[in-house]
Design a protein around this motif. Sequence first.
Motif, PDB file in Angstrom:
ATOM      1  N   UNK A 219      12.348   4.081  -7.531  1.00 48.03           N
ATOM      2  CA  UNK A 219      11.951   4.347  -6.148  1.00 48.03           C
ATOM      3  C   UNK A 219      10.670   3.608  -5.807  1.00 48.03           C
ATOM      4  N   UNK A 220       9.696   3.653  -6.706  1.00 45.29           N
ATOM      5  CA  UNK A 220       8.431   2.966  -6.474  1.00 45.29           C
ATOM      6  C   UNK A 220       8.654   1.450  -6.368  1.00 45.29           C
ATOM      7  N   UNK A 221       9.536   0.909  -7.212  1.00 47.22           N
ATOM      8  CA  UNK A 221       9.824  -0.523  -7.178  1.00 47.22           C
ATOM      9  C   UNK A 221      10.405  -0.935  -5.825  1.00 47.22           C
ATOM     10  N   UNK A 222      11.329  -0.141  -5.302  1.00 47.91           N
ATOM     11  CA  UNK A 222      11.933  -0.445  -4.000  1.00 47.91           C
ATOM     12  C   UNK A 222      10.863  -0.442  -2.912  1.00 47.91           C
ATOM     13  N   UNK A 223       9.957   0.526  -2.972  1.00 46.84           N
ATOM     14  CA  UNK A 223       8.880   0.593  -1.977  1.00 46.84           C
ATOM     15  C   UNK A 223       7.977  -0.638  -2.068  1.00 46.84           C
ATOM     16  N   UNK A 224       7.633  -1.033  -3.285  1.00 45.71           N
ATOM     17  CA  UNK A 224       6.778  -2.205  -3.468  1.00 45.71           C
ATOM     18  C   UNK A 224       7.467  -3.454  -2.934  1.00 45.71           C
ATOM     19  N   UNK A 225       8.739  -3.608  -3.257  1.00 42.00           N
ATOM     20  CA  UNK A 225       9.487  -4.792  -2.821  1.00 42.00           C
ATOM     21  C   UNK A 225       9.643  -4.847  -1.309  1.00 42.00           C
ATOM     22  N   UNK A 226       9.647  -3.693  -0.674  1.00 42.12           N
ATOM     23  CA  UNK A 226       9.797  -3.629   0.774  1.00 42.12           C
ATOM     24  C   UNK A 226       8.464  -3.758   1.515  1.00 42.12           C
ATOM     25  N   UNK A 227       7.382  -3.314   0.892  1.00 42.59           N
ATOM     26  CA  UNK A 227       6.098  -3.258   1.596  1.00 42.59           C
ATOM     27  C   UNK A 227       5.117  -4.360   1.221  1.00 42.59           C
ATOM     28  N   UNK A 228       5.362  -5.065   0.113  1.00 41.33           N
ATOM     29  CA  UNK A 228       4.500  -6.204  -0.189  1.00 41.33           C
ATOM     30  C   UNK A 228       4.924  -7.377   0.704  1.00 41.33           C
ATOM     31  N   UNK A 229       4.070  -8.377   0.843  1.00 46.07           N
ATOM     32  CA  UNK A 229       4.412  -9.544   1.650  1.00 46.07           C
ATOM     33  C   UNK A 229       4.147 -10.806   0.836  1.00 46.07           C
ATOM     34  N   UNK A 230       5.151 -11.689   0.814  1.00 48.55           N
ATOM     35  CA  UNK A 230       5.059 -12.947   0.096  1.00 48.55           C
ATOM     36  C   UNK A 230       4.992 -14.079   1.124  1.00 48.55           C
TER      37      UNK A 230
ATOM     38  N   UNK B 233       0.860  -1.182   0.000  1.00 48.38           N
ATOM     39  CA  UNK B 233       0.000   0.000   0.000  1.00 48.38           C
ATOM     40  C   UNK B 233       0.894   1.228   0.000  1.00 48.38           C
ATOM     41  N   UNK B 234       0.879   1.957  -1.107  1.00 47.46           N
ATOM     42  CA  UNK B 234       1.760   3.103  -1.307  1.00 47.46           C
ATOM     43  C   UNK B 234       0.935   4.379  -1.249  1.00 47.46           C
ATOM     44  N   UNK B 235       1.404   5.364  -0.468  1.00 45.30           N
ATOM     45  CA  UNK B 235       0.707   6.646  -0.389  1.00 45.30           C
ATOM     46  C   UNK B 235       1.029   7.485  -1.623  1.00 45.30           C
ATOM     47  N   UNK B 236      -0.002   7.918  -2.310  1.00 41.61           N
ATOM     48  CA  UNK B 236       0.158   8.730  -3.515  1.00 41.61           C
ATOM     49  C   UNK B 236       0.264  10.212  -3.159  1.00 41.61           C
ATOM     50  N   UNK B 237       0.515  11.030  -4.173  1.00 36.03           N
ATOM     51  CA  UNK B 237       0.695  12.462  -3.944  1.00 36.03           C
ATOM     52  C   UNK B 237      -0.562  13.127  -3.389  1.00 36.03           C
TER      53      UNK B 237
ATOM     54  N   UNK C   7      -4.056   6.026  -0.478  1.00 39.73           N
ATOM     55  CA  UNK C   7      -3.211   4.858  -0.625  1.00 39.73           C
ATOM     56  C   UNK C   7      -3.697   4.010  -1.796  1.00 39.73           C
ATOM     57  N   UNK C   8      -2.738   3.389  -2.495  1.00 36.53           N
ATOM     58  CA  UNK C   8      -3.040   2.581  -3.655  1.00 36.53           C
ATOM     59  C   UNK C   8      -2.267   1.270  -3.566  1.00 36.53           C
ATOM     60  N   UNK C   9      -2.912   0.188  -3.968  1.00 37.72           N
ATOM     61  CA  UNK C   9      -2.294  -1.135  -3.868  1.00 37.72           C
ATOM     62  C   UNK C   9      -1.443  -1.423  -5.100  1.00 37.72           C
ATOM     63  N   UNK C  10      -0.257  -1.991  -4.862  1.00 44.46           N
ATOM     64  CA  UNK C  10       0.658  -2.366  -5.940  1.00 44.46           C
ATOM     65  C   UNK C  10       1.174  -3.782  -5.701  1.00 44.46           C
ATOM     66  N   UNK C  11       1.179  -4.589  -6.775  1.00 46.12           N
ATOM     67  CA  UNK C  11       1.782  -5.910  -6.737  1.00 46.12           C
ATOM     68  C   UNK C  11       3.115  -5.864  -7.476  1.00 46.12           C
ATOM     69  N   UNK C  12       4.081  -6.696  -7.090  1.00 46.31           N
ATOM     70  CA  UNK C  12       5.375  -6.704  -7.799  1.00 46.31           C
ATOM     71  C   UNK C  12       5.215  -7.208  -9.233  1.00 46.31           C
TER      72      UNK C  12
END
Length: 344
Positions: A156-167, A87-91, A95-100
């Motif tokens: 930057x967005x990719x790093x956030x997704x990789x850190x905040x998603x859960x597998x 869940x990434x906070x937008x401008x 919040x918006x959901x992103x999958x890797x």
Amino acid sequence: MPRKKPPATVPPSTPIKSIQYDLFALFVTNEPNSVSNTVELWESIPKYFFTPKQVEKLRTADGLARPCKWEYSYNGFPCTVKIQPALIEEEDGNFRAYFPGVTEELVEEALKKFFTDKHYGTHDPHNAESWVRFSLSMLYRELMARGRSRSYKEIKRAIEIMNKCNIAFFKEGKELWSGAILQDLVTVNRKEYIADTDSHHIARLPLFISNAINQIEYRQFNYDRLMSCNEQLARWIYKRLINRFRQAGFLNQYHFMYSDIEQSSGLLQQGRETDNRKKVISSLEELQKCGVLMRYETDERKQGRKVVDIKYTLYSGSDFIREQKAANKRATDAERIMAVNNSS
């Protein structure tokens, strides 16, 4: 009562001497910048099969999304991966959901390559922890050099997704591991979180990689060739060949079924089955052009007039044969060195 979140693991403050890491960073090649390592169990978990269209379909009207579950088979065992989106906070503050997806896949490959350089990697064999140091600028230059350019914003967005998603990984119904692709992300000597493109960050790699380093269960491969592949499925098939077609030679062949690749990769999700089959052929042709395959054959299995499955038989190219022989020698050398070290 809700469970307390465990405290974040802290990266080591000083370098750790590790023969396991020394071997992981030592390649059998005249061009060390062109090779990297693959860990079969970690690579086998389908986690990067999402396209922007797929993600959009999974999102609710408010931009959020439920976890995605995918069942597949690994070495004959039923496995499941459950991916909880980041869940990434937008401008605008929502919040918006992103999958890797593809960008995260490429960033991970670049980070694993950085990790093989002792200036940027640290491995603790006793705690089975592996850390990689990087900056956004490093990733930007690396992806651009490999023909996989991404903007700073995308990285930057990719790093956030990789850190905040859960597998979460399940084998035969039992959960064996749960965590992020990049865990315990730490910004070094900066108050801003991934703000300065030149500031260094440290992240802990998944336990699968650390365990593989300790057990010498990894394999050398041509990183340049992987990153040159345009098709995501071509990269997946290439990784599979690296790990499973170890005795590649002009007299040997490797085969797999369409149904297996459909289930195991998660990458054949086109609207029509004919489009999925074209995607496989396109990927095999790309591997042929880049020297992995000499040729391939298809054998359609039918029930009446309906194609129910396809057998693909692959014949390795000379480049791939040479690279697999080098990978075999490197694996044998590492096992011998570890055996001598353990006996002394």
